[in-house]
Motif scaffolding. Sequence first.
Motif, PDB file in Angstrom:
ATOM      1  N   TYR A   1     -53.602 -24.884  69.466  1.00 28.68           N
ATOM      2  CA  TYR A   1     -52.946 -26.147  69.720  1.00 28.68           C
ATOM      3  C   TYR A   1     -52.301 -26.064  71.112  1.00 28.68           C
ATOM      4  O   TYR A   1     -51.876 -24.998  71.548  1.00 28.68           O
ATOM      5  CB  TYR A   1     -51.847 -26.403  68.686  1.00 28.68           C
ATOM      6  CG  TYR A   1     -52.309 -26.999  67.379  1.00 28.68           C
ATOM      7  CD1 TYR A   1     -53.282 -26.383  66.605  1.00 28.68           C
ATOM      8  CD2 TYR A   1     -51.748 -28.186  66.911  1.00 28.68           C
ATOM      9  CE1 TYR A   1     -53.684 -26.940  65.401  1.00 28.68           C
ATOM     10  CE2 TYR A   1     -52.143 -28.752  65.701  1.00 28.68           C
ATOM     11  CZ  TYR A   1     -53.105 -28.120  64.949  1.00 28.68           C
ATOM     12  OH  TYR A   1     -53.505 -28.669  63.771  1.00 28.68           O
TER      13      TYR A   1
ATOM     14  N   ILE B   1     -51.678 -31.485  70.535  1.00 29.45           N
ATOM     15  CA  ILE B   1     -53.067 -31.722  70.197  1.00 29.45           C
ATOM     16  C   ILE B   1     -53.629 -30.515  69.474  1.00 29.45           C
ATOM     17  O   ILE B   1     -53.344 -29.360  69.833  1.00 29.45           O
ATOM     18  CB  ILE B   1     -53.892 -32.062  71.460  1.00 29.45           C
ATOM     19  CG1 ILE B   1     -55.310 -32.490  71.099  1.00 29.45           C
ATOM     20  CG2 ILE B   1     -53.908 -30.888  72.444  1.00 29.45           C
ATOM     21  CD1 ILE B   1     -56.081 -33.120  72.268  1.00 29.45           C
ATOM     22  N   GLY B   2     -54.427 -30.782  68.448  1.00 27.24           N
ATOM     23  CA  GLY B   2     -55.064 -29.706  67.724  1.00 27.24           C
ATOM     24  C   GLY B   2     -56.139 -29.009  68.548  1.00 27.24           C
ATOM     25  O   GLY B   2     -56.540 -29.491  69.602  1.00 27.24           O
TER      26      GLY B   2
ATOM     27  N   ALA C   1     -59.143 -33.490  67.901  1.00 23.02           N
ATOM     28  CA  ALA C   1     -59.160 -34.694  67.060  1.00 23.02           C
ATOM     29  C   ALA C   1     -57.784 -35.071  66.529  1.00 23.02           C
ATOM     30  O   ALA C   1     -57.539 -36.227  66.189  1.00 23.02           O
ATOM     31  CB  ALA C   1     -60.122 -34.499  65.890  1.00 23.02           C
ATOM     32  N   THR C   2     -56.891 -34.124  66.447  1.00 21.50           N
ATOM     33  CA  THR C   2     -55.552 -34.347  65.888  1.00 21.50           C
ATOM     34  C   THR C   2     -54.531 -34.393  67.010  1.00 21.50           C
ATOM     35  O   THR C   2     -54.449 -33.463  67.814  1.00 21.50           O
ATOM     36  CB  THR C   2     -55.192 -33.214  64.917  1.00 21.50           C
ATOM     37  OG1 THR C   2     -56.202 -33.111  63.916  1.00 21.50           O
ATOM     38  CG2 THR C   2     -53.847 -33.494  64.255  1.00 21.50           C
ATOM     39  N   THR C   3     -53.768 -35.482  67.045  1.00 21.52           N
ATOM     40  CA  THR C   3     -52.744 -35.625  68.083  1.00 21.52           C
ATOM     41  C   THR C   3     -51.440 -36.120  67.469  1.00 21.52           C
ATOM     42  O   THR C   3     -51.439 -36.815  66.442  1.00 21.52           O
ATOM     43  CB  THR C   3     -53.181 -36.605  69.182  1.00 21.52           C
ATOM     44  OG1 THR C   3     -53.476 -37.881  68.600  1.00 21.52           O
ATOM     45  CG2 THR C   3     -54.424 -36.099  69.916  1.00 21.52           C
ATOM     46  N   PHE C   4     -50.352 -35.791  68.112  1.00 29.36           N
ATOM     47  CA  PHE C   4     -49.025 -36.190  67.651  1.00 29.36           C
ATOM     48  C   PHE C   4     -48.194 -36.609  68.861  1.00 29.36           C
ATOM     49  O   PHE C   4     -48.309 -36.007  69.937  1.00 29.36           O
ATOM     50  CB  PHE C   4     -48.308 -35.033  66.946  1.00 29.36           C
ATOM     51  CG  PHE C   4     -49.066 -34.453  65.797  1.00 29.36           C
ATOM     52  CD1 PHE C   4     -49.956 -33.400  65.989  1.00 29.36           C
ATOM     53  CD2 PHE C   4     -48.906 -34.953  64.512  1.00 29.36           C
ATOM     54  CE1 PHE C   4     -50.660 -32.853  64.943  1.00 29.36           C
ATOM     55  CE2 PHE C   4     -49.608 -34.421  63.447  1.00 29.36           C
ATOM     56  CZ  PHE C   4     -50.485 -33.362  63.664  1.00 29.36           C
TER      57      PHE C   4
END
Length: 118
Positions: A33, A51-52, A56-59
């Motif tokens: 990450y 971000i992962g 694909a994964t974000t915060f």
Amino acid sequence: EVQLVESGGGLVQPGGSLRLSCAASGFAFSTYYMMWVRQAPGKGLEWVSLIGSGGATTFYPDSVKGRFAIARDNAKSTLYLQMNSLKLEDTAHYYCAKWDFAHGITVWGRGTLVTVSP
């Protein structure tokens, strides 16, 4: 040697855009990450995106959600932060960082300065 080198900062008017980049080396970038953190003058650290490893994964915190977008290119070992609709309060040094669940931030870049001013 593990390194993170940011670029792309500068002076921009309110409402403008900037894209920051962070070149990573010395570790398996695609397996970690990655995070962007900022520090405004006279204030503490604030994380602005995460971000992962696959991208694909974000915060985002509410302060930047809908305006900032984090992305990565694992083939180039590069992290990005697209910043739109910039506000005066976005003025800060921006740092990219390597992050993991067990240890939090383990590597910091040297930072790049973003100044939002009329």
